[in-house]
Design an enzyme around this catalytic site. Structure first.
Site, PDB file in Angstrom:
ATOM      1  N   GLU A  19       2.716  -8.476  25.222  1.00  0.00           N
ATOM      2  CA  GLU A  19       1.948  -9.570  24.620  1.00  0.00           C
ATOM      3  C   GLU A  19       2.408  -9.896  23.199  1.00  0.00           C
ATOM      4  OE1 GLU A  19      -0.113 -11.535  25.921  1.00  0.00           O
ATOM      5  OE2 GLU A  19      -0.915 -10.591  27.716  1.00  0.00           O
ATOM      6  N   GLU A  52       5.118  11.700  36.478  1.00  0.00           N
ATOM      7  CA  GLU A  52       4.580  12.134  35.187  1.00  0.00           C
ATOM      8  C   GLU A  52       4.735  13.637  34.952  1.00  0.00           C
ATOM      9  OE1 GLU A  52      -0.069  13.102  35.477  1.00  0.00           O
ATOM     10  OE2 GLU A  52       0.359  10.981  35.803  1.00  0.00           O
TER      11      GLU A  52
END
Length: 270
Positions: A81, A112
């Site tokens: 953004e 992960e």
């Protein structure tokens, strides 16, 4: 220090499947109301980390977010953004997720769990001590993130984190930890809920504050936003009209010529 994984504790609610729609959303909303208050408790930690982010960005460094699952996706969302909102280069704020870009849409099994892959992913961007790395993990126990921050610390790179448990392994590894303790989730262990909301609120603070301090905002306006659609062009025209006290037609002409709200205002003043 004691470490209690409150994000995994039993929900305050039970027999969810027997609840009505109204009951479910009322209780979720009740829990969500506690999140901004938990963020408020961490304001001093947030300020300390943001101060370091601003220093790094002002000196030509970059901001990296690194996480897995929901946490990784939130970092990527915030990073993506920044260019359209503040007109900064795409490589100023970078979000990395365990499992790579495929993991943005689909969970990547065991991604992960590696203590070494996070650092390898950072090295792909030629990371250096000019940069700053923020690990995001609701539990504060994600090996991918902890391993990356550990290597960053060893190589003189400033580290921070956003987690939702107190005294977690990640918090102890980060030089500038942010701990927003939101407590048990409505749906036990579903950290995409309150924990995810808390992380998003903190991420909003980090980049918005940093970009204001970098001069990317004038008054309260996104003066450097990318004019990527008609809605944003209209918004840009209104900014120019207000700033220069001119007509919509005159503002549109300036924006057509200069392709930037900031440049339009600067040249309009001349």
């Amino acid at each position: 220090m004691n470490f209690e994984k409150t994000t995994e504790k039993e929900s305050h609610y039970n027999h969810l499947e027997k609840m009505s729609v109204n009951e479910i959303i009322t209780y979720i909303n009740k829990e969500d109301k506690t999140v901004p208050l938990a963020v408020e408790e961490a304001i001093s930690q947030i300020e300390a980390l943001i101060t370091q982010v601003i220093k790094r960005l002002k000196s030509g460094g970059r901001l990296f977010y690194i996480g897995a699952g929901t946490s990784g996706r939130l970092g990527i969302l915030d990073a993506s953004e920044c260019p359209p909102t503040f007109g900064v280069p795409n490589d100023l704020v970078i979000g990395l997720i365990a499992g790579g870009d495929n993991a943005i849409r689909k969970a990547v099994e065991n991604a992960e769990d590696s203590l070494t892959q996070g650092w390898k992913d950072l090295q792909d961007y030629h990371i250096s001590s000019n940069d700053i790395v923020i690990g995001i993990a609701a539990s504060g126990t994600t090996p991918y993130v902890i391993g990356a921050l550990k290597k960053c610390n060893e190589t003189g790179i400033i580290t921070g984190c956003i987690t939702c448990n107190k005294n977690s392994p990640l918090s102890l590894e980060a030089k500038y930890p942010i701990e927003v303790v939101v407590g048990p989730e409505f749906l036990t262990g579903s950290s995409r809920m309150k924990a995810g909301t808390a992380q998003k609120l903190v991420l909003n603070m980090i980049t918005t504050t940093a970009m204001i301090q970098l001069g990317r905002v004038k008054g309260n306006k996104m003066i450097d936003m990318q004019l990527s659609n008609s809605k944003l062009v209209d918004r840009g025209v209104k900014m120019i009209m207000t700033e220069l006290n001119i007509t919509e037609e005159e503002a549109s002409q300036l924006l057509e010529i200069h392709k930037s709200v900031r440049k339009s205002i600067l040249n309009g003043r001349k």
